[in-house]
Motif scaffolding. Structure first.
Motif, PDB file in Angstrom:
ATOM      1  N   ALA B  35       0.792  -1.183  -0.070  1.00 25.77           N
ATOM      2  CA  ALA B  35      -0.159  -0.078  -0.071  1.00 25.77           C
ATOM      3  C   ALA B  35       0.901   1.161   0.025  1.00 25.77           C
ATOM      4  CB  ALA B  35      -1.002  -0.013   1.229  1.00 25.77           C
ATOM      5  N   VAL B  36       0.469   2.201  -0.757  1.00 29.79           N
ATOM      6  CA  VAL B  36       1.393   3.587  -0.642  1.00 29.79           C
ATOM      7  C   VAL B  36       0.382   4.281   0.017  1.00 29.79           C
ATOM      8  CG1 VAL B  36       2.039   5.411  -2.061  1.00 29.79           C
ATOM      9  CG2 VAL B  36       2.014   3.191  -3.266  1.00 29.79           C
ATOM     10  N   TRP B  37       0.907   4.862   1.005  1.00 32.40           N
ATOM     11  CA  TRP B  37       0.181   6.044   2.063  1.00 32.40           C
ATOM     12  C   TRP B  37       0.127   7.444   1.703  1.00 32.40           C
ATOM     13  CZ3 TRP B  37      -3.231   3.976   5.813  1.00 32.40           C
ATOM     14  CH2 TRP B  37      -2.882   2.674   6.054  1.00 32.40           C
ATOM     15  N   CYS B  38       1.215   7.918   0.985  1.00 33.84           N
ATOM     16  CA  CYS B  38       1.340   9.461   0.879  1.00 33.84           C
ATOM     17  C   CYS B  38       2.104   9.740  -0.208  1.00 33.84           C
ATOM     18  CB  CYS B  38       2.175   9.744   2.332  1.00 33.84           C
ATOM     19  SG  CYS B  38       2.130  11.575   2.534  1.00 33.84           S
ATOM     20  N   VAL B  39       1.572  10.788  -0.899  1.00 38.17           N
ATOM     21  CA  VAL B  39       2.382  11.298  -2.061  1.00 38.17           C
ATOM     22  C   VAL B  39       2.595  12.934  -1.739  1.00 38.17           C
ATOM     23  CG1 VAL B  39       0.043  11.498  -3.270  1.00 38.17           C
ATOM     24  CG2 VAL B  39       2.395  11.640  -4.672  1.00 38.17           C
ATOM     25  N   ALA B  40       4.000  13.173  -2.007  1.00 36.05           N
ATOM     26  CA  ALA B  40       4.172  14.606  -1.791  1.00 36.05           C
ATOM     27  C   ALA B  40       5.098  14.940  -2.752  1.00 36.05           C
ATOM     28  CB  ALA B  40       4.991  14.566  -0.545  1.00 36.05           C
ATOM     29  N   PHE B  41       4.848  16.377  -3.380  1.00 39.56           N
ATOM     30  CA  PHE B  41       5.642  16.692  -4.643  1.00 39.56           C
ATOM     31  C   PHE B  41       6.609  17.757  -3.936  1.00 39.56           C
ATOM     32  CE2 PHE B  41       2.079  15.491  -6.932  1.00 39.56           C
ATOM     33  CZ  PHE B  41       2.638  15.079  -8.025  1.00 39.56           C
ATOM     34  N   GLU B  42       7.920  17.778  -4.497  1.00 46.04           N
ATOM     35  CA  GLU B  42       8.889  18.546  -4.093  1.00 46.04           C
ATOM     36  C   GLU B  42       8.195  20.177  -4.384  1.00 46.04           C
ATOM     37  OE1 GLU B  42      11.102  20.874  -4.722  1.00 46.04           O
ATOM     38  OE2 GLU B  42      13.157  20.313  -4.727  1.00 46.04           O
ATOM     39  N   PRO B  43       8.439  20.962  -3.257  1.00 44.81           N
ATOM     40  CA  PRO B  43       7.745  22.001  -3.221  1.00 44.81           C
ATOM     41  C   PRO B  43       8.063  23.116  -4.242  1.00 44.81           C
ATOM     42  CG  PRO B  43       9.103  21.883  -1.243  1.00 44.81           C
ATOM     43  CD  PRO B  43       9.006  20.662  -1.934  1.00 44.81           C
ATOM     44  N   ASN B  44       9.423  23.030  -4.726  1.00 43.86           N
ATOM     45  CA  ASN B  44       9.805  24.161  -5.774  1.00 43.86           C
ATOM     46  C   ASN B  44       9.684  23.668  -7.076  1.00 43.86           C
ATOM     47  OD1 ASN B  44      10.395  26.058  -3.528  1.00 43.86           O
ATOM     48  ND2 ASN B  44      11.951  24.614  -2.996  1.00 43.86           N
ATOM     49  N   ARG B  45       9.631  22.204  -7.273  1.00 42.71           N
ATOM     50  CA  ARG B  45       9.720  21.950  -8.775  1.00 42.71           C
ATOM     51  C   ARG B  45       8.583  20.655  -8.785  1.00 42.71           C
ATOM     52  NH1 ARG B  45      15.683  20.091  -9.410  1.00 42.71           N
ATOM     53  NH2 ARG B  45      14.504  18.446 -10.930  1.00 42.71           N
ATOM     54  N   ASN B  46       7.881  20.813  -9.942  1.00 47.75           N
ATOM     55  CA  ASN B  46       6.806  19.615  -9.668  1.00 47.75           C
ATOM     56  C   ASN B  46       7.063  18.655 -10.713  1.00 47.75           C
ATOM     57  OD1 ASN B  46       4.205  20.684  -8.234  1.00 47.75           O
ATOM     58  ND2 ASN B  46       4.918  22.610  -9.522  1.00 47.75           N
ATOM     59  N   ASP B  47       8.411  18.409 -10.882  1.00 50.35           N
ATOM     60  CA  ASP B  47       8.753  17.267 -11.667  1.00 50.35           C
ATOM     61  C   ASP B  47       9.329  16.108 -10.689  1.00 50.35           C
ATOM     62  OD1 ASP B  47      11.231  18.652 -10.824  1.00 50.35           O
ATOM     63  OD2 ASP B  47      12.142  17.950 -12.788  1.00 50.35           O
ATOM     64  N   ILE B  48       9.205  16.155  -9.504  1.00 50.64           N
ATOM     65  CA  ILE B  48       9.976  15.353  -8.444  1.00 50.64           C
ATOM     66  C   ILE B  48       8.757  15.372  -7.344  1.00 50.64           C
ATOM     67  CG2 ILE B  48      11.609  14.911  -6.590  1.00 50.64           C
ATOM     68  CD1 ILE B  48      13.676  15.958  -8.435  1.00 50.64           C
ATOM     69  N   LEU B  49       8.700  13.860  -7.045  1.00 49.60           N
ATOM     70  CA  LEU B  49       7.661  13.594  -6.085  1.00 49.60           C
ATOM     71  C   LEU B  49       8.181  12.388  -5.113  1.00 49.60           C
ATOM     72  CD1 LEU B  49       5.450  10.880  -6.445  1.00 49.60           C
ATOM     73  CD2 LEU B  49       4.934  12.260  -8.214  1.00 49.60           C
ATOM     74  N   ALA B  50       7.632  12.339  -3.881  1.00 51.83           N
ATOM     75  CA  ALA B  50       8.093  11.414  -2.916  1.00 51.83           C
ATOM     76  C   ALA B  50       6.934  10.508  -2.544  1.00 51.83           C
ATOM     77  CB  ALA B  50       8.838  12.054  -1.666  1.00 51.83           C
ATOM     78  N   THR B  51       7.059   9.289  -2.501  1.00 55.19           N
ATOM     79  CA  THR B  51       5.928   8.397  -1.860  1.00 55.19           C
ATOM     80  C   THR B  51       6.564   7.485  -0.804  1.00 55.19           C
ATOM     81  OG1 THR B  51       6.398   6.786  -3.599  1.00 55.19           O
ATOM     82  CG2 THR B  51       4.906   8.310  -4.184  1.00 55.19           C
TER      83      THR B  51
END
Lengths: 198, 408
Positions: B35-51
């Motif tokens: 299960a993936v619980w959380c998705v967060a985009f890098e605040p200054n650039r929207n081409d990177i995200l963390a899950t």
């Protein structure tokens, strides 16, 4: 530092193996999910990040689905057959023998993929109510196709803390945490294998 | 507390609306084993995200860039650019489910909160040269211990100097970052009577909000002398667990939305610095002027718990700078019924479901987040916004929400 059981009673951390859920696609109970199917079509046309393996898997699933049209839908009797032999945590009897679960108290909406099991603790102040509920939930999670949403609740008026027990069993985060708790999971496994947990 | 029920209305208008508003799947991110619980985009650039996931890893994903000089004729930029690939997997840090990830405002740090009772801090490698080769490197630089058991949420303050965490031990912790990657606990806040599900900071100020299994939302502020943190408001926001809250992204911080196990979405008024509490009744804080009362509430189309909500920000509104009419306030929500839904404000206090995908995922939708993309050619009468959803089915999906700017 004590990483406990997600709100299902405190317990110390014990490493345990992750248990494979058995509701895979080869499961004889899985059925066609029409709504899912529709969505899959849109999915395949636009999604691009999916690997070839994933695509193949989906193909296999589609074949599986068409084979499964002929199978009977899941009914209350079938659900009951899965949970009736779960043992009471404290007594050497099954939940069926103690009348904690009954076929009448299993509600199935097959088309909506919903299952609700109401169980009746033997006494109003049963401290094991959440453990019993958790055992029922774990059992159904393992045997039912993944499409099913399972709710486990105490029968109306059968427990002094009905609302609390129900809220706890309904909280997916607490359930997830509880299932990572070795101590608690061990107790669940015991009841599932027909033994008392205490 | 006027509760404008707009369910019927939204149902009636849904068919008409769907011509103008549409959610479309753009990409599916496969990689997590649970299960993936959380998705967060890098605040200054929207081409990177963390899950983060129950598979005990944090994954960093990067958007594929289509090079124009590519000799592949079949390149269709609008599709390709929605594609993300995993460029970094952070494992071996947590022993149990990782429930939440949060970026520091500068994007150099990442925090992860786990059911193993710890919070980990990762620092991004300074090496910018690796960027081209898709190597995003993070190193675990600190482990914050203090919570008694499961940590359920973590959030970096807008200033970047504070990190808030909360968990099943009913407490909210505030940590201050000091030089040398040291984190010092500056406050342990008690007040909730049950586990705390989510912490979120005010968009611009160091004011913290916490949502709990005890059905309330609490507001926490630093005292005037700057020594202590205390609860400045408690609101019984819902009839059951408050799973998530989000703030309207306007200057000085706007209204709030909360979502709950009870199936309701509630919108709370908010002012500037003076009025930061979320409060259903003025009596709860004792200071009448501080109360930010309930603006409206509506029953969502979700027929299972609503687990996540995100307010579309101006920065994420695709065409906001191109002279188009400002879009109405927009929320995206996901829930235990596998669906994602987008709600829009028709007029103050009246919200309607603009679009929905009923089986967006094969299992519960745990988190949802808007992000912006600026690369595509688009028809001018349309505006397109992007969001990502994370699910128990182990995937993250990238969606577009297209809406017509023409008034109905």
């Amino acid at each position: 530092m004590n990483a406990g059981g997600g709100g299902f009673g405190g317990a110390s951390v014990v490493q345990h193996e992750q248990h494979e859920h058995q509701y895979d696609n080869a499961n004889p109970f899985s059925l066609v999910n029409n709504t899912n199917n529709k969505n899959n079509n849109t999915k395949s046309s636009v999604s691009v990040s999916r690997s070839l393996r994933e695509w193949k898997r989906e193909k296999e699933r589609d074949v599986m689905k068409s084979n499964e049209i002929l199978r009977d839908p899941i009914d209350a009797r079938e659900i009951f057959s899965h949970i009736k032999d779960i043992n009471d945590p404290e007594h050497p009897y099954s939940l069926e023998q103690l009348a904690v679960v009954s076929e009448e108290n299993v509600k199935v909406e097959d088309e909506l993929s919903r299952v609700t099991v109401f169980f009746t603790p033997t006494v109003e102040h049963c401290s094991m109510a959440t453990l019993i509920g958790l055992s029922i939930r774990v059992k159904l999670m393992r045997v039912l196709p993944k499409r099913f949403k399972v709710d486990v609740k105490v029968s109306k008026g059968s427990h002094a803390s009905e609302a609390q027990v129900n809220k706890q069993l309904q909280d997916k985060e607490r359930v997830a945490a509880a299932l990572e708790n070795g101590n608690l999971l061990e107790k669940v496994e015991l009841t599932l294998s027909g033994k008392t947990a205490m | 507390m006027a509760q404008n029920e707009t369910t019927n209305e939204s149902k009636n208008t849904k068919k008409k609306k769907k011509k103008n508003h549409k959610i479309a799947l753009k990409a599916t991110l496969v990689g997590h084993k649970d299960a993936v619980w959380c998705v967060a985009f890098e605040p200054n650039r929207n081409d990177i995200l963390a899950t983060c996931s129950s598979d005990k890893t944090v994954k960093i994903w990067k958007r594929n860039v289509v090079k124009r000089d590519d000799d592949d004729d079949d390149v269709k930029s609008s599709h390709q650019t929605c594609e993300f690939r995993c460029v970094c997997t952070l494992d071996g840090v947590h022993e149990r489910t990782i429930r939440s990830v949060s970026w520091s405002p500068c994007g150099r740090y990442l925090a992860s909160a786990s059911f193993d009772a710890t919070v980990a801090i990762y620092q991004r490698a300074e090496d910018e040269e690796n960027e081209e080769e898709d190597e995003v490197k993070f190193e675990c630089v600190a482990a914050l211990e203090g919570h008694e058991n499961e940590v359920k949420s973590c959030a970096w303050s807008p200033s970047g100097s504070l990190l808030a965490t909360c968990g099943r031990d009913k407490s909210v912790w505030i940590w201050e970052s000091a030089p040398g990657n040291h984190f010092e606990c500056v406050a342990v806040l008690h007040g909730h009577t049950q586990d705390v599900k989510k912490v979120k900071w005010h968009e611009t100020e160091d004011v913290l909000y916490s949502a709990s299994y005890d059905d309330t939302v609490k507001t926490w502020k630093e005292d005037l002398d700057g020594d202590d943190w205390s609860c400045s408001g408690t609101t019984k926001a819902h009839e059951s667990t408050v799973w998530d809250l989000t703030q309207e992204k306007v200057k000085e911080g706007g209204r709030f939305a909360t979502v709950s196990d009870d199936g309701w979405v509630k919108i709370w008024k908010a002012g500037g610095a003076q009025r930061t509490e979320i409060s259903g009744s003025s009596s709860s804080s004792g200071k009448k002027d501080d109360a930010a009362p309930l603006e409206c509430s509506f029953r969502s189309g979700h027929d299972r718990p609503i687990l996540c909500v995100d307010w579309l920000g101006d920065a994420n509104r695709k065409n906001s700078e191109s002279g188009n009419k400002k879009q109405p306030a927009t929320l995206a929500a996901g829930g235990g019924d596998n669906s994602v839904r987008v709600y829009r404000e028709k007029e103050t206090g009246v919200w309607e479901e603009a679009a929905a995908v009923v089986n967006a995922h094969e299992d519960d939708v745990n988190d949802i987040a808007w992000f912006s993309m600026a690369s595509e050619k688009e028809e001018t009468e349309q505006s397109t916004n992007y969001f990502a959803s994370a699910s128990d089915d182990g995937t993250v999906k990238i969606w577009t929400f297209c809406s017509s700017n023409v008034d109905e």
